[in-house]
Design a protein around this motif. Structure first.
Motif, PDB file in Angstrom:
ATOM      1  N   LEU A 228       5.901   0.804  -5.558  1.00  0.00           N
ATOM      2  CA  LEU A 228       5.498   0.257  -4.269  1.00  0.00           C
ATOM      3  C   LEU A 228       6.640   0.259  -3.263  1.00  0.00           C
ATOM      4  CD1 LEU A 228       3.426  -2.753  -5.581  1.00  0.00           C
ATOM      5  CD2 LEU A 228       2.578  -0.553  -4.789  1.00  0.00           C
TER       6      LEU A 228
ATOM      7  N   HIS B  62       5.586  -4.398  -0.049  1.00  0.00           N
ATOM      8  CA  HIS B  62       4.732  -4.792  -1.171  1.00  0.00           C
ATOM      9  C   HIS B  62       5.569  -5.459  -2.262  1.00  0.00           C
ATOM     10  CE1 HIS B  62       1.977  -1.803   0.643  1.00  0.00           C
ATOM     11  NE2 HIS B  62       1.027  -2.574   0.125  1.00  0.00           N
TER      12      HIS B  62
ATOM     13  N   LEU C 130      -1.055  -6.103   2.747  1.00  0.00           N
ATOM     14  CA  LEU C 130      -0.185  -6.035   1.565  1.00  0.00           C
ATOM     15  C   LEU C 130      -0.866  -6.673   0.359  1.00  0.00           C
ATOM     16  CD1 LEU C 130       3.239  -7.066   3.148  1.00  0.00           C
ATOM     17  CD2 LEU C 130       2.461  -4.753   2.585  1.00  0.00           C
TER      18      LEU C 130
ATOM     19  N   LEU D  31      -2.058  -4.944  -3.233  1.00  0.00           N
ATOM     20  CA  LEU D  31      -1.540  -5.402  -4.524  1.00  0.00           C
ATOM     21  C   LEU D  31      -2.653  -5.899  -5.445  1.00  0.00           C
ATOM     22  CD1 LEU D  31       1.752  -7.135  -3.368  1.00  0.00           C
ATOM     23  CD2 LEU D  31       1.542  -5.062  -4.751  1.00  0.00           C
TER      24      LEU D  31
END
Length: 117
Positions: free
Chosen positions: A44, A48, A79, A83
């Motif tokens: 990432l 992130h 973000l 995730l």
């Protein structure tokens, strides 16, 4: 100017990667986020990774995480959605507000408890 925080190197709007909507339905500002994986995400980008690291040891609401990252809530929403999709975070709906309790019911309960003595 020691009390002034340093300026962000990357403008907040670049965090979205040019997207206009997150990959999933936008989270509520009080959605609780917490880490879902013990391992740091290598693949990432830094933003992130920063959000994941912030939530590694505990949980925060979306708005709290945005404040810690010094990003707008809307950018932090992107973000967090990324995730969650990658399985690195879990999101839980905010705790609903408590409803008003029926006073008559509570009074009957108290009367009943007093008669048990």
């Amino acid at each position: 100017m020691s009390g002034v925080p340093p300026r962000r190197m990357v403008p907040a709007y670049l965090v979205t990667g040019g997207r206009t909507r997150p990959s999933r339905t936008a989270f509520d500002r009080l959605t609780v986020l917490h880490s879902a994986s013990p391992e740091p995400p290598d693949e990432l980008d830094p933003e992130h990774r920063s959000l994941w690291a912030l939530l590694r040891d505990g949980a925060l609401t979306l708005v709290e995480a945005a404040a810690h990252l010094r990003l707008p809530v809307s950018a932090t929403n992107f973000l967090a959605a990324d995730l969650v999709d990658a399985g690195r975070l879990q999101a839980r709906a905010p705790v609903p507000r408590a409803q008003q309790i029926d006073r008559a019911l509570v009074e009957r309960l108290l009367v009943g408890l007093r008669t048990l003595r």
